[in-house]
Design a protein around this motif. Structure first.
Motif, PDB file in Angstrom:
ATOM      1  N   HIS A   1     -69.309  16.593 -37.321  1.00 20.97           N
ATOM      2  CA  HIS A   1     -69.080  17.976 -36.913  1.00 20.97           C
ATOM      3  C   HIS A   1     -70.239  18.479 -36.055  1.00 20.97           C
ATOM      4  CE1 HIS A   1     -69.074  22.413 -37.623  1.00 20.97           C
ATOM      5  NE2 HIS A   1     -67.812  22.238 -37.286  1.00 20.97           N
TER       6      HIS A   1
ATOM      7  N   ALA B   1     -67.337  19.568 -28.006  1.00 24.91           N
ATOM      8  CA  ALA B   1     -65.971  19.191 -28.376  1.00 24.91           C
ATOM      9  C   ALA B   1     -65.462  20.202 -29.402  1.00 24.91           C
ATOM     10  CB  ALA B   1     -65.944  17.770 -28.933  1.00 24.91           C
ATOM     11  N   ARG B   2     -65.072  21.379 -28.904  1.00 29.36           N
ATOM     12  CA  ARG B   2     -64.724  22.494 -29.790  1.00 29.36           C
ATOM     13  C   ARG B   2     -63.481  22.240 -30.634  1.00 29.36           C
ATOM     14  NH1 ARG B   2     -65.947  27.561 -25.791  1.00 29.36           N
ATOM     15  NH2 ARG B   2     -68.218  27.346 -25.856  1.00 29.36           N
ATOM     16  N   GLU B   3     -62.439  21.700 -30.026  1.00 25.17           N
ATOM     17  CA  GLU B   3     -61.215  21.457 -30.797  1.00 25.17           C
ATOM     18  C   GLU B   3     -61.468  20.448 -31.909  1.00 25.17           C
ATOM     19  OE1 GLU B   3     -57.566  20.728 -28.684  1.00 25.17           O
ATOM     20  OE2 GLU B   3     -58.249  21.960 -27.000  1.00 25.17           O
ATOM     21  N   GLU B   4     -62.210  19.399 -31.591  1.00 30.54           N
ATOM     22  CA  GLU B   4     -62.523  18.385 -32.591  1.00 30.54           C
ATOM     23  C   GLU B   4     -63.382  18.970 -33.704  1.00 30.54           C
ATOM     24  OE1 GLU B   4     -62.657  18.042 -29.352  1.00 30.54           O
ATOM     25  OE2 GLU B   4     -61.480  16.264 -28.839  1.00 30.54           O
TER      26      GLU B   4
ATOM     27  N   ALA C   1     -63.483  22.065 -34.648  1.00 31.15           N
ATOM     28  CA  ALA C   1     -62.641  22.960 -35.451  1.00 31.15           C
ATOM     29  C   ALA C   1     -61.777  22.170 -36.425  1.00 31.15           C
ATOM     30  CB  ALA C   1     -61.775  23.822 -34.536  1.00 31.15           C
ATOM     31  N   THR C   2     -61.244  21.053 -35.968  1.00 34.07           N
ATOM     32  CA  THR C   2     -60.432  20.210 -36.845  1.00 34.07           C
ATOM     33  C   THR C   2     -61.265  19.674 -38.003  1.00 34.07           C
ATOM     34  OG1 THR C   2     -58.984  19.573 -35.019  1.00 34.07           O
ATOM     35  CG2 THR C   2     -58.997  18.125 -36.947  1.00 34.07           C
TER      36      THR C   2
ATOM     37  N   ARG D   1     -61.934  22.397 -40.517  1.00 31.88           N
ATOM     38  CA  ARG D   1     -60.777  22.646 -41.387  1.00 31.88           C
ATOM     39  C   ARG D   1     -60.680  21.567 -42.469  1.00 31.88           C
ATOM     40  NH1 ARG D   1     -58.559  24.156 -36.422  1.00 31.88           N
ATOM     41  NH2 ARG D   1     -57.482  22.172 -36.153  1.00 31.88           N
TER      42      ARG D   1
END
Length: 94
Positions: free
Chosen positions: A68, A76-79, A81-82, A85
């Motif tokens: 993270h 790598a914002r989407e990664e 965020a995943t 979560r």
């Protein structure tokens, strides 16, 4: 040809009760074949895959935190965020 294991052989490799194998079949974690007499046989490769030790949860969480942080560093914002979560789900599960 792949070697097939009896429930006793498979349960010894996995360190579980033979009834656990039947439960795992119902959950889709393991597949058995049936002999002409209706007896279960387990493909050795599938049993060996299940026998691979799972790292402790703390180790998994630690690795996720590192990944993270690296994802944030490289943008790598989407990664990120995943991963965040996923870590939240693991925290909620205890």
């Amino acid at each position: 040809m792949e070697r097939l294991l009896t429930p006793r052989e498979a349960s010894r490799i996995l360190g579980v009760d033979p009834k656990t194998l039947i439960r795992w079949e119902g959950e889709g974690r393991l597949m058995s074949l049936r002999t002409l007499g209706g007896h279960r046989r387990y493909p050795r490769t599938l049993v060996e895959q299940l026998a691979v030790p799972v790292p402790p949860l703390e180790e998994v969480v630690s690795t996720l935190r590192q990944v993270h942080g690296r994802a944030l560093e490289i943008g790598a914002r989407e990664e990120a965020a995943t991963i965040a979560r996923l870590m939240a789900v693991l925290d909620a599960e205890g």
